[in-house]
Design a protein around this motif. Structure first.
Motif, PDB file in Angstrom:
ATOM      1  N   PHE A 130      -1.012   2.680  -3.193  1.00  0.00           N
ATOM      2  CA  PHE A 130      -2.411   2.760  -2.790  1.00  0.00           C
ATOM      3  C   PHE A 130      -3.344   2.601  -3.985  1.00  0.00           C
ATOM      4  N   GLN A 131      -2.907   3.096  -5.166  1.00  0.00           N
ATOM      5  CA  GLN A 131      -3.740   2.982  -6.362  1.00  0.00           C
ATOM      6  C   GLN A 131      -3.974   1.527  -6.742  1.00  0.00           C
ATOM      7  N   LEU A 190      -4.322  -0.907  -4.546  1.00  0.00           N
ATOM      8  CA  LEU A 190      -5.361  -1.352  -3.613  1.00  0.00           C
ATOM      9  C   LEU A 190      -6.740  -0.858  -4.042  1.00  0.00           C
ATOM     10  N   GLY A 232      -7.739  -4.806  -6.120  1.00  0.00           N
ATOM     11  CA  GLY A 232      -7.739  -4.397  -4.716  1.00  0.00           C
ATOM     12  C   GLY A 232      -8.630  -5.241  -3.828  1.00  0.00           C
ATOM     13  N   GLY A 258       0.800  -1.224   0.000  1.00  0.00           N
ATOM     14  CA  GLY A 258       0.000   0.000   0.000  1.00  0.00           C
ATOM     15  C   GLY A 258       0.829   1.268   0.000  1.00  0.00           C
ATOM     16  N   VAL A 259       1.998   1.219   0.635  1.00  0.00           N
ATOM     17  CA  VAL A 259       2.849   2.421   0.662  1.00  0.00           C
ATOM     18  C   VAL A 259       3.807   2.494  -0.519  1.00  0.00           C
TER      19      VAL A 259
END
Length: 175
Positions: free
Chosen positions: A75-76, A78, A83, A62-63
């Protein structure tokens, strides 16, 4: 003992991080080794270890660490089409862990993985439907059907690995 559990959690998370990026893009949802790793992690350790290991994997991805399929992260990813599957690893691990806690029979290992996979498919397919607005039949055709055989093979492999490795791991982790 606490240090052993922390190290073991980190090792299991690292295993997922190493295997998950290897994937084959067959459509909007790739075939990856992530589920093999998730099955093994969930079956080889109790929930106090397996769940944090999966959460660390998801957090790292995620990071931005490239641990998701196709060596992607962020994050994109996820929030993208896959996701729901990535987030679905959490209930998948919980289902496997709870079922294995309820029964120590060897047959429960693949049964719990199949149940966890069903929940994973639900999370991923619903997320796909929400993002794409496609029909359920289409979503099942691209999000579930192409993966059934491969996930069956991964369940068999993860079961075999668990039966071989888990007894050795338990010796290490028991005080």
């Amino acid at each position: 003992m606490k240090t052993k559990k922390i190290v073991f959690t980190a090792l299991l998370s690292a295993l997922v991080c190493v295997l998950a990026p290897f994937s084959l893009q067959i459509g909007p949802i790739p075939i990856s080794l992530a589920t093999l790793a998730v099955y093994f992690v969930a079956a080889s350790a109790d929930l106090k270890i397996s769940l944090p290991a999966i959460l660390v994997y998801i957090g790292l991805g995620g990071v931005g660490v490239p641990v998701f399929s196709g060596f992607q992260g962020g994050f994109q990813k996820l929030m993208g089409l896959t996701g729901g599957y990535i987030i679905g690893y959490i209930p998948c691990v919980i289902i496997i862990g709870l079922l294995l806690k309820a029964s120590s029979k060897k047959l429960m290992i693949p049964i719990s993985m199949a149940a966890g996979t069903a929940v994973l498919y639900i999370f991923g397919t619903v997320w796909f439907l929400v993002l794409t607005g496609k029909e359920l039949a289409y979503a099942l055709a691209v999000c579930v059907v192409p993966f059934l055989l491969g996930d069956g093979i991964k369940i068999a492999a993860a079961t075999a690995l668990t039966l071989i490795i888990k007894p050795r791991l338990e010796k290490i982790l028991t005080p």
